[in-house]
Design a protein around this motif. Structure first.
Motif, PDB file in Angstrom:
ATOM      1  N   ASP A 227       0.820  -1.203   0.000  1.00  0.00           N
ATOM      2  CA  ASP A 227       0.000   0.000   0.000  1.00  0.00           C
ATOM      3  C   ASP A 227       0.859   1.262   0.000  1.00  0.00           C
ATOM      4  N   LYS A 228       0.383   2.276  -0.708  1.00  0.00           N
ATOM      5  CA  LYS A 228       1.080   3.560  -0.766  1.00  0.00           C
ATOM      6  C   LYS A 228       0.570   4.522   0.293  1.00  0.00           C
ATOM      7  N   HIS A 229      -0.538   4.186   0.924  1.00  0.00           N
ATOM      8  CA  HIS A 229      -1.129   5.075   1.925  1.00  0.00           C
ATOM      9  C   HIS A 229      -1.243   4.334   3.255  1.00  0.00           C
ATOM     10  N   PHE A 230      -1.371   5.101   4.322  1.00  0.00           N
ATOM     11  CA  PHE A 230      -1.394   4.557   5.668  1.00  0.00           C
ATOM     12  C   PHE A 230      -2.726   4.877   6.333  1.00  0.00           C
ATOM     13  N   LEU A 231      -3.068   4.063   7.317  1.00  0.00           N
ATOM     14  CA  LEU A 231      -4.202   4.418   8.154  1.00  0.00           C
ATOM     15  C   LEU A 231      -3.874   5.696   8.907  1.00  0.00           C
ATOM     16  N   SER A 232      -4.882   6.492   9.187  1.00  0.00           N
ATOM     17  CA  SER A 232      -4.648   7.806   9.779  1.00  0.00           C
ATOM     18  C   SER A 232      -3.950   7.731  11.128  1.00  0.00           C
ATOM     19  N   GLU A 233      -4.157   6.620  11.885  1.00  0.00           N
ATOM     20  CA  GLU A 233      -3.556   6.554  13.211  1.00  0.00           C
ATOM     21  C   GLU A 233      -2.055   6.297  13.165  1.00  0.00           C
ATOM     22  N   PHE A 234      -1.516   5.890  12.013  1.00  0.00           N
ATOM     23  CA  PHE A 234      -0.077   5.664  11.913  1.00  0.00           C
ATOM     24  C   PHE A 234       0.671   6.998  11.763  1.00  0.00           C
ATOM     25  N   GLU A 235       0.246   7.779  10.798  1.00  0.00           N
ATOM     26  CA  GLU A 235       0.814   9.087  10.525  1.00  0.00           C
ATOM     27  C   GLU A 235       2.335   9.093  10.469  1.00  0.00           C
ATOM     28  N   PRO A 236       2.953   8.268   9.641  1.00  0.00           N
ATOM     29  CA  PRO A 236       4.407   8.369   9.497  1.00  0.00           C
ATOM     30  C   PRO A 236       4.762   9.685   8.820  1.00  0.00           C
ATOM     31  N   GLN A 237       5.841  10.294   9.248  1.00  0.00           N
ATOM     32  CA  GLN A 237       6.195  11.617   8.757  1.00  0.00           C
ATOM     33  C   GLN A 237       7.329  11.603   7.738  1.00  0.00           C
TER      34      GLN A 237
END
Length: 261
Positions: A227-237
């Motif tokens: 996946d290219k996107h993350f769940l909102s709770e991960f929020e990698p910067q």
């Protein structure tokens, strides 16, 4: 931008986790490296931070050098960054997991990271070592059909709040879609960490690209999507390092016997 620690190296530099340390020493025409491991099990020192210091507090014998790398003239800049393993990682849950027919379940699996140091501006690899090396293991349907991997035991958490995060391990979120009309029991799962990006969040915890696995009917092949996107709770910067092996379309087709055991 790919992250990492960039430093000048007029003196010795050391990275350590608990009682495990990696030392790099610069000389006029060569680099020396040491891999000091006074404890052998991952559970010891697991809560310790990764420390960066000079090497003055460690006394090393010359015959303990694990690497000598020669150059006509050494320059003073090294880039250090964590990197995911150079093979796929077999995760063994502490007890079998059964995903019922038609269910979609998310698992969180953590794996150890490697210490990677490269010289600048040449980008030549100087050190590529795990902070903690997993055991070797074979994964496949037979001794012929399969691949050499690393193996580790894990609790395979299903809730984000239950994650036990460590500075020298990265967490992979895996969504398993069981679209089969039968339950899927997982004793082992083969995680292709060498195909994943490595990220850091705002708390300096490490995360990898997320994975989705879809099991369809009686097919022996499984679609694995990076996946290219993350769940909102991960929020990698921050992107820290790219995959060791690139997947152009972010999709891998694997035999189910090469993913689950």
């Amino acid at each position: 931008m790919v992250g990492g620690i960039l430093f000048s190296a007029p003196r010795d530099k050391i990275r350590s986790v608990g009682e495990r340390a990696i030392l790099i020493k610069r000389k006029a025409t060569e680099w020396n490296t040491w891999n000091v491991e006074s404890i052998a099990v991952e559970s010891q020192g697991a809560e310790d931070d990764i420390l960066v210091t000079d090497g003055t507090s460690i006394v090393l014998e010359s015959d303990m050098v694990t690497g000598r790398f020669l150059e006509k003239v050494t320059l003073g800049k090294i880039k250090v960054s964590p990197l995911l393993a150079d093979r796929t990682m077999i995760a063994r849950p502490s007890s079998p997991l059964t995903i019922l027919a038609g269910e979609k379940i998310q698992l969180f699996i953590s794996t150890p990271v490697w210490f990677y140091a490269e010289l600048l501006p040449s980008n030549k690899c100087l050190v590529d070592l795990p902070f903690w090396r997993p055991s070797d293991s074979w994964f496949g349907s037979s001794t012929i059909d399969g691949q050499l991997c690393y193996a580790k035991y894990t609790s395979a958490k299903t809730n984000l709040e239950e994650l036990d995060l460590h500075p020298h391990r990265a967490t992979t979120a895996i969504m398993v879609h069981n679209r089969h009309n039968k339950a899927l029991t997982i004793n082992r799962i083969n995680v292709p960490v060498n195909y994943l990006n490595l990220y850091s969040d705002d708390k300096n915890q490490l995360w990898t690209s997320s994975i989705s696995i879809k099991i369809e009917g009686e097919s022996a092949d499984v679609e694995l999507i990076i996946d290219k996107h993350f769940l909102s709770e991960f929020e990698p910067q921050t992107l820290i390092s790219r995959p060791r092996i690139s997947s152009e379309h972010g999709k891998l087709i694997r035999r189910i016997s090469h993913l689950f055991g």
